[in-house]
Scaffold this motif. Structure first.
Motif: not given
Length: 262
Positions: A74-100
């Motif tokens: 259970r993660i309050d805030s997860i920061f997802l990093n990669d080189l390209y913006d398609k990662i914004t389509k990934n599954l979001p954090n179901p338990h808290g915030k998702t940042h790209h």
């Protein structure tokens, strides 16, 4: 078939190849998914709690490791990093915030007080991992965990032995030294090997293309002549005659795993 010219992949080249392979990656990157599964089982025993405030995943790609993190933590805030913006389509954090965080992890701003930093099958694209480990250490909370998988020097040795091309993967000893220099305490290291089998050497190249790994071939163009030479050499050196009378062609993934603590 040896001594092909080697050009190191650029950040833009890596981003282009993996962005192009985004839709096909999960179907074909079976070895990388198994590595993610191995990594999550190695992470969990070293976490003080299954509930974490702030997590960073470097090189999250299509989100295979992210999904496993969400299933087990259970993660309050997860920061997802990669080189390209398609990662914004990934599954979001179901338990808290998702940042790209889009861009080179060495160049972008990172959050502070990180409890867990993870990366699976992505750090091999980073030239200066010593700088990365120091940057992560600076941004981690006291007692925070750095957990990642990497590849060993003999990874994809079938390709490199025939073409002379491929990344210069880091040894376990080199990784341990770099982690120690950055101020981390090593908690765990291990390795794994997976061998995939294909019906034809051309299917091996197709697999690499669909998983974005052709980023290793920056500056090189396949043509009829070198493709024929590659296929012939692969058949002669690596072909396996099976009991049912068919031929199979192996491709070997050699992974390493590291858990370290600030």
């Amino acid at each position: 078939m040896t001594d092909l010219p080697i050009t190191k992949p650029t950040i833009l080249g890596v981003a282009k190849h993996f962005s192009k392979a985004y839709d096909s990656y999960n179907q074909h990157a079976t070895a990388q998914y198994v590595i993610c599964q191995h990594l999550i089982t190695k992470i969990l025993p070293y976490l003080p709690s299954r509930q974490l405030d702030t997590v960073l995943e470097i090189g999250c790609g299509t989100g295979n490791l992210s999904k496993l993190l969400f299933e087990n933590l259970r993660i309050d805030s997860i920061f997802l990093n990669d080189l390209y913006d398609k990662i914004t389509k990934n599954l979001p954090n179901p338990h808290g915030k998702t940042h790209h965080i889009i861009g080179d992890v060495l160049a972008v701003a990172l959050p502070h007080h990180l409890n867990l930093v993870t990366a699976s099958s992505s750090l091999q694209w980073i030239d200066d991992v010593a700088q990365l480990y120091q940057k992560i250490h600076t941004h981690m909370a006291s007692g925070g965990i750095l957990a990642f998988s990497d590849f060993l020097p003999n990874n994809l040795h079938e390709i490199k032995s025939l073409t002379g091309r491929g990344l210069d993967y880091r040894s376990t000893d080199e990784q341990i030294s770099l982690l120690n220099q950055a101020g981390f305490k090593l908690l765990h290291t291990s390795t794994s090997t997976q061998t995939l089998y294909f019906n034809d050497p051309m299917a091996v190249l197709h697999h690499l293309k669909l998983t974005g790994t052709t980023a290793t071939n920056s500056g090189f163009i396949w043509n009829k002549t070198n493709l024929h030479a590659f296929k012939t050499a692969y058949q002669e050196r690596f072909g396996v005659h099976t009991a049912d009378g068919t031929w199979q062609y192996p491709l070997s993934y050699h992974a390493s795993y590291f858990i370290a603590q600030k």
